[in-house]
Design an enzyme around this catalytic site. Structure first.
Site, mmCIF file in Angstrom:
data_model
loop_
_atom_site.group_PDB
_atom_site.id
_atom_site.type_symbol
_atom_site.label_atom_id
_atom_site.label_comp_id
_atom_site.label_asym_id
_atom_site.label_seq_id
_atom_site.Cartn_x
_atom_site.Cartn_y
_atom_site.Cartn_z
ATOM 1 N N HIS A 1 -3.427 -9.844 6.811
ATOM 2 C CA HIS A 1 -3.103 -11.023 5.945
ATOM 3 C C HIS A 1 -2.043 -10.482 4.799
ATOM 4 C CE1 HIS A 1 -3.673 -14.851 3.446
ATOM 5 N NE2 HIS A 1 -2.897 -14.924 4.677
ATOM 6 N N ASP B 1 11.427 3.001 -0.075
ATOM 7 C CA ASP B 1 11.569 4.672 -0.521
ATOM 8 C C ASP B 1 10.500 5.316 -0.805
ATOM 9 O OD1 ASP B 1 14.553 4.373 0.252
ATOM 10 O OD2 ASP B 1 14.847 3.978 -1.967
ATOM 11 N N LYS C 1 0.932 -8.793 2.518
ATOM 12 C CA LYS C 1 2.241 -9.288 2.210
ATOM 13 C C LYS C 1 2.818 -8.172 1.278
ATOM 14 C CE LYS C 1 -0.618 -12.808 1.882
ATOM 15 N NZ LYS C 1 -0.250 -14.510 2.135
#
Ligand code: ZN
Length: 215
Positions: A152, A159, A154
């Protein structure tokens, strides 16, 4: 000069020396380049609707004539800027991905030749509007999470040193209609665990380790 006067002069000299040292330290702290401090930024959503063409097509020859506001800085434009700042790699770990502007940003980085890895949730790749197929078609390396424990996350790592994480799903609904938050940071102690977690999830999602039906 009497002994007392000499002691006074020496004392004053010592105080002056101490003060100048303090002043020097203060000046050094004040004059330290801003980039020497780790980047930290908090963004809240919903973001004010605005046109993002100037970020996604910066070299376009035409002036966009869409009805949205132009050249305004919003939470979403800040998010796009952080993503587009990538110069080498982008690691993306999002369980849902249907926002077309975010998809265009990732495709832009891919066209620039960056190494991009996308880890996502298997059921959401089949949902209407999912951009995962678009990214795959463009040649971006995408892996899906097979684990029984729902992925779940996000978050994105730019870099290997700039972390973008928060409650925001990579959907238009979340950007424009939900109360969400995003934290952008380059604090090494915060970025490092996300880099390690991404690598762990990426390795465990290696398709070579999984037998996908109907094989
Ligand atoms: Zn426009």
């Amino acid at each position: 000069m009497s002994l007392l006067q000499t002691v006074k002069v020496l004392g004053l000299g010592a105080i002056a020396l101490g003060l100048s040292g303090e002043l020097l330290g203060w000046l050094q702290r004040r004059l330290r380049p801003a980039r020497a401090r780790p980047l930290n930024e908090v963004l809240f959503f919903p973001s004010e609707p605005a046109c993002m063409e100037h970020l996604l097509m910066p070299h376009a020859q035409y002036r966009c004539s869409c009805p949205l506001s132009h050249d305004v800085e919003t939470s979403f434009s800040r998010l796009l800027r952080h993503l587009l700042s990538a110069s080498n790699t982008l690691d993306l770990c999002v369980f849902s991905f249907s926002n077309m502007d975010l998809s265009r940003a990732v495709l832009t980085l891919h066209k620039r030749g960056l190494t991009i890895r996308v880890l996502t949730d298997q059921p959401f790749t089949k949902m209407t509007g999912s951009q995962i197929g678009v990214l795959r078609k463009a040649g971006i390396c995408v892996r899906v999470d097979y684990d029984a424990v729902h992925m779940h996350h996000k978050f994105a790592v730019v870099d290997g040193r700039r972390l973008i994480t928060g409650s925001l799903n990579w959907t238009l609904q979340a950007v424009q209609s939900n109360k969400e938050n995003i934290l952008v940071t380059e604090e090494p102690d915060l970025v490092r665990p996300f880099v390690q977690e991404f690598q762990k999830l990426w390795d465990s999602s290696d398709p070579a380790k999984h037998c996908v039906p109907p094989c």
